[in-house]
Design a protein around this motif. Sequence first.
Motif, short mmCIF file in Angstrom:
data_model
loop_
_atom_site.label_atom_id
_atom_site.label_comp_id
_atom_site.label_asym_id
_atom_site.label_seq_id
_atom_site.Cartn_x
_atom_site.Cartn_y
_atom_site.Cartn_z
N HIS B 111 1.28 0.56 23.78
CA HIS B 111 0.26 1.55 24.15
C HIS B 111 -0.48 1.08 25.38
CE1 HIS B 111 1.02 3.68 20.48
NE2 HIS B 111 0.78 2.59 19.76
N TRP B 112 -0.94 2.06 26.17
CA TRP B 112 -1.72 1.74 27.37
C TRP B 112 -3.20 1.90 27.09
CZ3 TRP B 112 1.21 -0.54 30.85
CH2 TRP B 112 2.58 -0.27 30.82
N PHE B 113 -4.01 1.13 27.74
CA PHE B 113 -5.48 1.18 27.62
C PHE B 113 -5.91 1.15 26.16
CE2 PHE B 113 -4.45 3.15 31.69
CZ PHE B 113 -5.14 2.31 32.52
N VAL B 114 -5.66 0.03 25.53
CA VAL B 114 -6.02 -0.09 24.12
C VAL B 114 -7.26 -0.96 23.98
CG1 VAL B 114 -3.70 0.23 23.25
CG2 VAL B 114 -4.46 -2.06 23.92
N HIS B 115 -7.91 -0.84 22.83
CA HIS B 115 -9.04 -1.72 22.54
C HIS B 115 -8.53 -2.89 21.72
CE1 HIS B 115 -12.34 0.52 24.27
NE2 HIS B 115 -11.62 1.60 24.00
N GLY B 116 -8.84 -4.09 22.16
CA GLY B 116 -8.35 -5.28 21.48
C GLY B 116 -9.42 -6.33 21.42
N ALA B 117 -9.01 -7.57 21.67
CA ALA B 117 -9.94 -8.68 21.59
C ALA B 117 -11.10 -8.46 22.55
CB ALA B 117 -9.22 -9.97 21.94
N PRO B 118 -12.34 -8.57 22.04
CA PRO B 118 -13.49 -8.38 22.93
C PRO B 118 -13.63 -9.53 23.92
CG PRO B 118 -14.22 -9.08 20.77
CD PRO B 118 -12.74 -8.91 20.68
N TYR B 119 -14.14 -9.24 25.10
CA TYR B 119 -14.37 -10.28 26.10
C TYR B 119 -15.56 -9.88 26.96
CZ TYR B 119 -11.73 -7.00 29.04
OH TYR B 119 -11.30 -5.89 29.71
N TRP B 121 -16.44 -9.28 30.64
CA TRP B 121 -15.89 -9.18 31.98
C TRP B 121 -16.90 -9.74 32.99
CZ3 TRP B 121 -16.07 -5.44 36.30
CH2 TRP B 121 -15.05 -5.71 37.24
N LEU B 122 -16.44 -10.55 33.92
CA LEU B 122 -17.28 -11.24 34.90
C LEU B 122 -18.31 -12.13 34.23
CD1 LEU B 122 -18.00 -8.41 37.48
CD2 LEU B 122 -16.23 -10.16 37.57
N GLY B 123 -18.09 -12.39 32.93
CA GLY B 123 -18.99 -13.31 32.24
C GLY B 123 -20.18 -12.65 31.58
N PHE B 124 -20.44 -11.37 31.87
CA PHE B 124 -21.61 -10.77 31.23
C PHE B 124 -21.43 -9.32 30.80
CE2 PHE B 124 -22.09 -10.15 35.74
CZ PHE B 124 -22.56 -8.86 35.86
N ILE B 125 -20.36 -8.63 31.22
CA ILE B 125 -20.20 -7.23 30.81
C ILE B 125 -19.32 -7.19 29.56
CG2 ILE B 125 -19.41 -4.95 31.52
CD1 ILE B 125 -19.74 -5.96 34.43
N PRO B 126 -19.90 -6.85 28.39
CA PRO B 126 -19.08 -6.83 27.19
C PRO B 126 -18.05 -5.72 27.24
CG PRO B 126 -21.34 -6.17 26.71
CD PRO B 126 -21.28 -6.46 28.17
N CYS B 127 -16.84 -6.03 26.84
CA CYS B 127 -15.72 -5.14 27.06
C CYS B 127 -14.66 -5.42 26.01
CB CYS B 127 -15.14 -5.47 28.44
SG CYS B 127 -14.69 -4.05 29.38
N SER B 128 -13.82 -4.47 25.70
CA SER B 128 -12.70 -4.78 24.80
C SER B 128 -11.44 -4.03 25.23
CB SER B 128 -13.07 -4.44 23.36
OG SER B 128 -13.20 -3.05 23.23
N LEU B 129 -11.49 -3.44 26.41
CA LEU B 129 -10.36 -2.64 26.87
C LEU B 129 -9.28 -3.54 27.47
CD1 LEU B 129 -9.71 0.40 27.11
CD2 LEU B 129 -10.37 0.23 29.51
#
Lengths: 335, 368
Positions: B111-119, B121-129
Amino acid sequence: MRSFFRNALVRYVARRIAWASVVLVLISFFAFLVIQLPPGDFLDSYVEELSRSGMGVDSATLVALRHAYGLDRPMIVQYWEWVSRFARGDMGVSFLYAKKVNVIIAERLPWTLALTFASMLFTYALAIPIGIYTARRQYSAADFAASFIAFIGMATPGFLLALVLMWFFYVCFGVTMGGLQSPQFIGQPLSWAKVGNLLMHLPVPLVVIGIGGIANLTRTMRATLLDELGKPYVTTARAKGLPESVLIRRYPVRVALNPIISSGGWLLAELFSGDTVAGIVLGLPTIGPVMYRALLAEDMFLAASCVMVMSILTVLGFLISDIVLAYFDPRIRLG
Amino acid sequence: MSELHAATTADDDVSWSQWKLMRVKFSSHKLAFVSIWLLGAFYLLALFAQFLAPYGPWQPSPYAYAPPTRVHLFFHGKLVGPMVYRTTIESDPQTFERNFVVDESRPAPIHWFVHGAPYQWLGFIPCSLHLFGVEKDAQLNLMGTDILGRDCFSRDLIATQISLTVGLIGVFITFVLGCLIGGASGYYGGVVDNLVQRLVEFVTCLPTVPMWMALGAAIPASWSNLKVYFTITVILALRSWTGLSRQVRSKLLEMREEDYIVAARVAGATDWGIILRHLLPGFASYLIVNLTVEIPRMILGETTLSFFGLGLRPPTVSWGVLLQDAQNLAAISTYPWLMFPACMVVVCVLAFNFLGDGLRDAADPYKE
């Protein structure tokens, strides 16, 4: 005139030796720093080692030990103790090997020297001819091939090359190329079979240790020779009918060799780096791997002695290359 | 080349600016031109590494040492788009060897553009995409997995962040040290110059790798990852500033006597005015070349130190740290995908070297 020449060279050499001894003092500070940098002193790690094996040390003994080793005295006194003992050849005891440090160093120094010397010869023997050849045939297929290999050589970390070569020999020939001799020869008296075995093991370490230096010197040789080949004196010599091979050997190559000679000290420092890396991965009987193990185990007397010995050798190398260069190039000794 | 030739030799009024000359000369160096795009791609990869990676770098799975998963486009002869087969682990009852059995009846589409392991981004933007991924009961390990079943492809990608920035930060420190020390040496001359030159000689005398190792070993185990990271960059820079300071010094000494500098001085320009307005632009290109050449050395240094366990340490993920898993012959011959970070090191360092070569040519556009 002759005495003047002698004088200038002698004065130059004296100046270099004086400076080299200053550098050695600075390096001894650095090596002492290596002993001091890890948190706690070496007794702490020793006690830790002991308690791990189930033997406790009470605090009174610890204080006594600390006093006996002089660890309660000011830093500068400790430094002086260490450096004056080092100068007398007493480098302390390694708890890692449970041996005197100078015994360990003495076992490994000949191998280190032999291997470094061999890789230096190997480096020059490859770099100078390839440099000359590629400069004379600029943009030929051989030139591109040599440049390509040189670039790859500069881009590959030594440990990686060692691993890949070992893997290659393991997969293709089923032999493990670790060490300098097969296990059955270790401790055996010198024989032809042993020498043969040694020579068979030599190429991999030589390539790993030398690759960086070879790549670099080849490119230097090629670049300087190309510069020289474009100069009017070469054209003049050619116009006078000097055979090309004689011309190249007698004039431009001699000029182009200057930077090669002057990089001798640098090359030695590089080779010790390569030697350390190759020694660890290939398990060579040199000083580098001992230093590595000592650093990991915080066996600081051993580590500092290894750093010291390698630095002394490098400084000596710089000194020798300076003197050789001064001998060959009057501009240096008169400058 | 001919374009350049025309510009430098033509007698008409068309005269190109220095920067334009440099650009033209640079793009004629094809390898350097390719390298700069390659490196650009590398840094983009590093920037979006967590998004491009299907898994988190420390996300374990029961699939230890799984070989790279094969991606299929066809299922029973029909085009269904990229998909993988679900895999199960079976252990051999006799040898206790673990085998990965591919179940060809249970496809799992990618699948494309899935939600997975949270991270972050750039050290401060919470993301899971994540760009791509498969359902939880399937595995997608493009580069296999390591001993803890962590996805090597994701780890290789995320390692680029640390490994590529070590070079940049280290070079920044090199730049500051080299300019300050070399600048003082060249500008003041005399005693300062003498002292600095001796210092440079001293640093050159130290065998690089043993010195790095000694300093790396001295980093306390209790330090945080960030602190270790910066200390390593400082250690790497401690050796490399000498080359730059020599360049700065000799350039300063050479240019101090140039006519236009003397003219500026006579016209009443201040020291700092001369340095900033006339001297610095004059050798900025040399500085850039020298710094570019230093970056790959830093990357190699970090990789070597980390490989030997004296540099960055897990859980930090860098190329050197990843290669720690490939320390012995058995590992390399059984799990060759663990060596992939090594390829990235070589390609990246090669590209930097070619770039440096091209820049060196471009910095002096008047030289044929």
